[in-house]
Design a protein around this motif. Structure first.
Motif, PDB file in Angstrom:
ATOM      1  N   ASP A   1      78.427   6.081  21.111  1.00  0.00           N
ATOM      2  CA  ASP A   1      77.786   5.390  22.247  1.00  0.00           C
ATOM      3  C   ASP A   1      76.531   6.132  22.698  1.00  0.00           C
ATOM      4  O   ASP A   1      75.510   5.508  23.026  1.00  0.00           O
ATOM      5  CB  ASP A   1      78.764   5.251  23.419  1.00  0.00           C
ATOM      6  CG  ASP A   1      79.845   4.217  23.137  1.00  0.00           C
ATOM      7  OD1 ASP A   1      79.612   3.361  22.255  1.00  0.00           O
ATOM      8  OD2 ASP A   1      80.903   4.261  23.785  1.00  0.00           O
ATOM      9  N   ARG A   2      76.610   7.470  22.730  1.00  0.00           N
ATOM     10  CA  ARG A   2      75.431   8.262  23.105  1.00  0.00           C
ATOM     11  C   ARG A   2      74.327   8.102  22.062  1.00  0.00           C
ATOM     12  O   ARG A   2      73.144   8.006  22.399  1.00  0.00           O
ATOM     13  CB  ARG A   2      75.808   9.744  23.233  1.00  0.00           C
ATOM     14  CG  ARG A   2      76.648  10.097  24.450  1.00  0.00           C
ATOM     15  CD  ARG A   2      75.909   9.821  25.755  1.00  0.00           C
ATOM     16  NE  ARG A   2      74.653  10.536  25.872  1.00  0.00           N
ATOM     17  CZ  ARG A   2      74.519  11.760  26.392  1.00  0.00           C
ATOM     18  NH1 ARG A   2      75.596  12.397  26.853  1.00  0.00           N
ATOM     19  NH2 ARG A   2      73.340  12.337  26.468  1.00  0.00           N
ATOM     20  N   ALA A   3      74.722   8.057  20.794  1.00  0.00           N
ATOM     21  CA  ALA A   3      73.735   7.886  19.715  1.00  0.00           C
ATOM     22  C   ALA A   3      73.028   6.531  19.846  1.00  0.00           C
ATOM     23  O   ALA A   3      71.810   6.430  19.642  1.00  0.00           O
ATOM     24  CB  ALA A   3      74.423   7.994  18.360  1.00  0.00           C
ATOM     25  N   ILE A   4      73.802   5.490  20.192  1.00  0.00           N
ATOM     26  CA  ILE A   4      73.220   4.150  20.389  1.00  0.00           C
ATOM     27  C   ILE A   4      72.224   4.174  21.544  1.00  0.00           C
ATOM     28  O   ILE A   4      71.114   3.635  21.446  1.00  0.00           O
ATOM     29  CB  ILE A   4      74.337   3.111  20.647  1.00  0.00           C
ATOM     30  CG1 ILE A   4      75.120   2.859  19.356  1.00  0.00           C
ATOM     31  CG2 ILE A   4      73.757   1.799  21.192  1.00  0.00           C
ATOM     32  CD1 ILE A   4      76.406   2.076  19.549  1.00  0.00           C
ATOM     33  N   GLU A   5      72.608   4.832  22.635  1.00  0.00           N
ATOM     34  CA  GLU A   5      71.735   4.901  23.814  1.00  0.00           C
ATOM     35  C   GLU A   5      70.433   5.628  23.485  1.00  0.00           C
ATOM     36  O   GLU A   5      69.339   5.157  23.834  1.00  0.00           O
ATOM     37  CB  GLU A   5      72.467   5.618  24.950  1.00  0.00           C
ATOM     38  CG  GLU A   5      71.660   5.707  26.232  1.00  0.00           C
ATOM     39  CD  GLU A   5      72.425   6.427  27.323  1.00  0.00           C
ATOM     40  OE1 GLU A   5      72.148   7.622  27.550  1.00  0.00           O
ATOM     41  OE2 GLU A   5      73.313   5.798  27.927  1.00  0.00           O
ATOM     42  N   GLU A   6      70.525   6.767  22.816  1.00  0.00           N
ATOM     43  CA  GLU A   6      69.327   7.558  22.499  1.00  0.00           C
ATOM     44  C   GLU A   6      68.422   6.838  21.499  1.00  0.00           C
ATOM     45  O   GLU A   6      67.192   6.833  21.643  1.00  0.00           O
ATOM     46  CB  GLU A   6      69.755   8.930  21.972  1.00  0.00           C
ATOM     47  CG  GLU A   6      70.310   9.823  23.074  1.00  0.00           C
ATOM     48  CD  GLU A   6      71.319  10.856  22.583  1.00  0.00           C
ATOM     49  OE1 GLU A   6      71.681  11.740  23.374  1.00  0.00           O
ATOM     50  OE2 GLU A   6      71.752  10.767  21.413  1.00  0.00           O
ATOM     51  N   SER A   7      69.032   6.196  20.502  1.00  0.00           N
ATOM     52  CA  SER A   7      68.234   5.437  19.522  1.00  0.00           C
ATOM     53  C   SER A   7      67.534   4.255  20.200  1.00  0.00           C
ATOM     54  O   SER A   7      66.366   3.956  19.910  1.00  0.00           O
ATOM     55  CB  SER A   7      69.132   4.920  18.395  1.00  0.00           C
ATOM     56  OG  SER A   7      69.755   5.985  17.721  1.00  0.00           O
TER      57      SER A   7
ATOM     58  N   LEU B   1      70.434   3.818  14.806  1.00  0.00           N
ATOM     59  CA  LEU B   1      71.122   2.804  15.610  1.00  0.00           C
ATOM     60  C   LEU B   1      72.121   2.042  14.732  1.00  0.00           C
ATOM     61  O   LEU B   1      73.279   1.829  15.126  1.00  0.00           O
ATOM     62  CB  LEU B   1      70.105   1.826  16.216  1.00  0.00           C
ATOM     63  CG  LEU B   1      70.675   0.703  17.096  1.00  0.00           C
ATOM     64  CD1 LEU B   1      71.360   1.274  18.334  1.00  0.00           C
ATOM     65  CD2 LEU B   1      69.576  -0.281  17.505  1.00  0.00           C
ATOM     66  N   GLY B   2      71.686   1.648  13.531  1.00  0.00           N
ATOM     67  CA  GLY B   2      72.575   0.948  12.599  1.00  0.00           C
ATOM     68  C   GLY B   2      73.757   1.807  12.195  1.00  0.00           C
ATOM     69  O   GLY B   2      74.899   1.323  12.122  1.00  0.00           O
ATOM     70  N   SER B   3      73.508   3.093  11.957  1.00  0.00           N
ATOM     71  CA  SER B   3      74.588   4.004  11.546  1.00  0.00           C
ATOM     72  C   SER B   3      75.637   4.147  12.645  1.00  0.00           C
ATOM     73  O   SER B   3      76.846   4.182  12.361  1.00  0.00           O
ATOM     74  CB  SER B   3      73.998   5.377  11.204  1.00  0.00           C
ATOM     75  OG  SER B   3      73.127   5.269  10.098  1.00  0.00           O
ATOM     76  N   ALA B   4      75.183   4.234  13.904  1.00  0.00           N
ATOM     77  CA  ALA B   4      76.119   4.369  15.027  1.00  0.00           C
ATOM     78  C   ALA B   4      76.975   3.109  15.161  1.00  0.00           C
ATOM     79  O   ALA B   4      78.192   3.185  15.373  1.00  0.00           O
ATOM     80  CB  ALA B   4      75.347   4.635  16.314  1.00  0.00           C
ATOM     81  N   TYR B   5      76.351   1.940  15.026  1.00  0.00           N
ATOM     82  CA  TYR B   5      77.108   0.684  15.100  1.00  0.00           C
ATOM     83  C   TYR B   5      78.106   0.580  13.936  1.00  0.00           C
ATOM     84  O   TYR B   5      79.246   0.139  14.115  1.00  0.00           O
ATOM     85  CB  TYR B   5      76.155  -0.517  15.073  1.00  0.00           C
ATOM     86  CG  TYR B   5      75.545  -0.850  16.420  1.00  0.00           C
ATOM     87  CD1 TYR B   5      76.342  -1.001  17.550  1.00  0.00           C
ATOM     88  CD2 TYR B   5      74.171  -1.044  16.555  1.00  0.00           C
ATOM     89  CE1 TYR B   5      75.787  -1.317  18.782  1.00  0.00           C
ATOM     90  CE2 TYR B   5      73.607  -1.366  17.782  1.00  0.00           C
ATOM     91  CZ  TYR B   5      74.417  -1.499  18.894  1.00  0.00           C
ATOM     92  OH  TYR B   5      73.873  -1.812  20.110  1.00  0.00           O
ATOM     93  N   PHE B   6      77.666   0.996  12.748  1.00  0.00           N
ATOM     94  CA  PHE B   6      78.534   0.914  11.568  1.00  0.00           C
ATOM     95  C   PHE B   6      79.767   1.799  11.747  1.00  0.00           C
ATOM     96  O   PHE B   6      80.885   1.412  11.409  1.00  0.00           O
ATOM     97  CB  PHE B   6      77.753   1.333  10.317  1.00  0.00           C
ATOM     98  CG  PHE B   6      78.506   1.116   9.043  1.00  0.00           C
ATOM     99  CD1 PHE B   6      78.566  -0.141   8.456  1.00  0.00           C
ATOM    100  CD2 PHE B   6      79.180   2.168   8.422  1.00  0.00           C
ATOM    101  CE1 PHE B   6      79.275  -0.347   7.275  1.00  0.00           C
ATOM    102  CE2 PHE B   6      79.896   1.972   7.247  1.00  0.00           C
ATOM    103  CZ  PHE B   6      79.942   0.704   6.673  1.00  0.00           C
TER     104      PHE B   6
END
Length: 433
Positions: A372-378, A395-400
């Protein structure tokens, strides 16, 4: 007659108010009104004299001369109406005579003679007269003279309101007339809508409603035009503040408020623009620093703006130009405005620019399972740099990693559009199928 009026005037002006209860100010007012009434009577402006004399009597009800004058003025003002009514009656235009006598009765409600005249005249209008009016109305309708037909039918209903046939014929005639008159306005409105001249289209539909207030279609079109007009206005106002013209944007939102006063988002945007113009009214210069300042303020102003991205953009602007006073003012304002949000963000570290710092943090959070933090920062990086391939990749990697393959595929496809030769991205996308 003239000599009698002159004598009355002299007596009127010489007569003083004798009631002790009346104040000096009221006495002075009565004297002013007397002079005004005399002048009006002298110029035979009897209609205007009546309210002046009534005002005198409201101050001093015992002013006998004013009472006599009032009676005289009323008689004189009614005289031309009486003559007109008599002429109409002599020419068998009973409806016209009744109409005039009713006007006289409204002017002098205590004179019951006119009530009696109206009653007698109504009784004189026989069934034959009504039948004659029907014949005339039919003839006018056959000739296409709807205006004259409507006049005849209105006469019938004036005398005999219960005439159902006359009511139905009148409704049909009016509707037909209305259709002809409204058709041209509908055509004009349609043309203006195609040209996106919404105010002119609304004006035409309002003219239709003036002709026929039951036109529901015109009401629906007005609502539709207002929505279309507002859509254009919203887009124009947003473009203005995104370009950095904050004063003009605020003016546009004020105009929107006139048409749509219940929109709470607009009220919020205006409030945010009020805060913005205190710092800077316009940011039109080009360059990365100014782009970041505009980005920061855009996310502050927009009702749905990303406040975290606003603060990070302000940090980046200061990193790009540490001596820029406007960038510093925006940064300080946003940090104070959004203290709670500020405490959730990773602040700038050392000499690393904030973009690289957040990309590194996103990668680190993916490795450590803080997706979730990775999505926010991306997302923040993408907000600041929509063409940043690495941000879209992460962003794609975090969602995956979260099992949200559809969102991962969308993010990676956007990255692939920016870097079509990236083999790694192609492999990532295949994994989502």
């Amino acid at each position: 007659m003239k000599s009698a009026i002159s004598v009355f005037m002299m007596i009127f002006l010489l007569t003083s108010v004798s009631v002790e209860a009346i104040s000096q100010k009221q006495l002075e007012r009565v004297e002013e009104l007397k002079k005004e009434a005399v002048e009006l009577l002298r110029h035979k402006e009897f209609d205007k004299a009546v309210p002046v004399l009534n005002e005198i009597l409201s101050i001093d009800p015992f002013e006998k001369t004013a009472k006599r004058y009032l009676m005289l003025a009323r008689q004189q003002s009614m005289e031309p109406f009486c003559k007109e009514a008599a002429t109409a009656f002599m020419h068998d235009d009973y409806a016209r005579a009744i109409d005039i006598w009713e006007k006289i009765l409204r002017m002098n409600p205590d004179d019951y003679r006119f009530s009696r005249l109206i009653e007698i005249t109504k009784n004189l209008i026989s069934d034959k007269a009504i039948n004659d009016m029907y014949v005339h109305a039919d003839e006018f309708l056959k000739k296409g003279d709807k205006k004259s037909a409507i006049n005849e039918l209105e006469k019938i209903l004036f005398v005999k309101p219960s005439e159902r046939r006359a009511r139905e014929m009148l409704a049909t005639a009016r509707q037909s007339t209305s259709d002809i008159r409204t058709k041209k306005h509908y055509k004009r409105a349609e043309k203006y809508m195609k040209q996106k001249k919404y105010d002119l289209a609304i004006e035409e539909w309002n003219k239709i409603l003036e002709i026929d207030e039951t036109q529901q279609e015109a009401k629906r079109f007005i609502a539709s035009a207002i929505r279309a007009k507002l859509k254009v206005q919203y887009a124009r106002a947003r473009r203005l503040y995104e370009k950095g013209d904050y004063l003009s944007a605020r003016d546009h939102y004020y105009k929107i408020m006139v048409d749509n006063p219940t929109d709470t988002n607009v009220k919020s945007i205006i409030s945010n623009l009020d805060e913005t113009v205190k710092i800077v009214s316009r940011l039109s210069r080009k360059g990365k620093t100014f782009d970041m300042m505009r980005m920061a303020l855009k996310n502050h102003i927009a009702a749905e703006g990303n406040r975290k991205a606003a603060i990070v953009a302000a940090w980046y602007a200061v990193q790009l130009d540490p001596m820029n006073s406007t960038a510093l003012a925006i940064k300080n304002f946003l940090e104070h405005k959004y203290v709670a949000i500020l405490n959730t963000l990773e602040p700038p570290i050392g000499d690393m620019n904030i973009i690289d710092q957040y990309l590194f943090a996103a990668l680190n959070n993916i490795y450590e399972g803080r997706y979730d933090r990775a999505i926010e920062e991306s997302t923040i990086v993408i907000e600041l740099q929509s063409d940043n391939v690495l941000a879209w990749k992460r962003l794609g990697s975090a969602y995956f990693a979260l099992g949200r393959k559809d969102k991962a595929r969308k993010a990676w496809k956007k990255a692939l559009k920016l870097a079509p030769d990236d083999a790694e991205l192609k492999r990532f996308i295949r994994q989502t199928k």
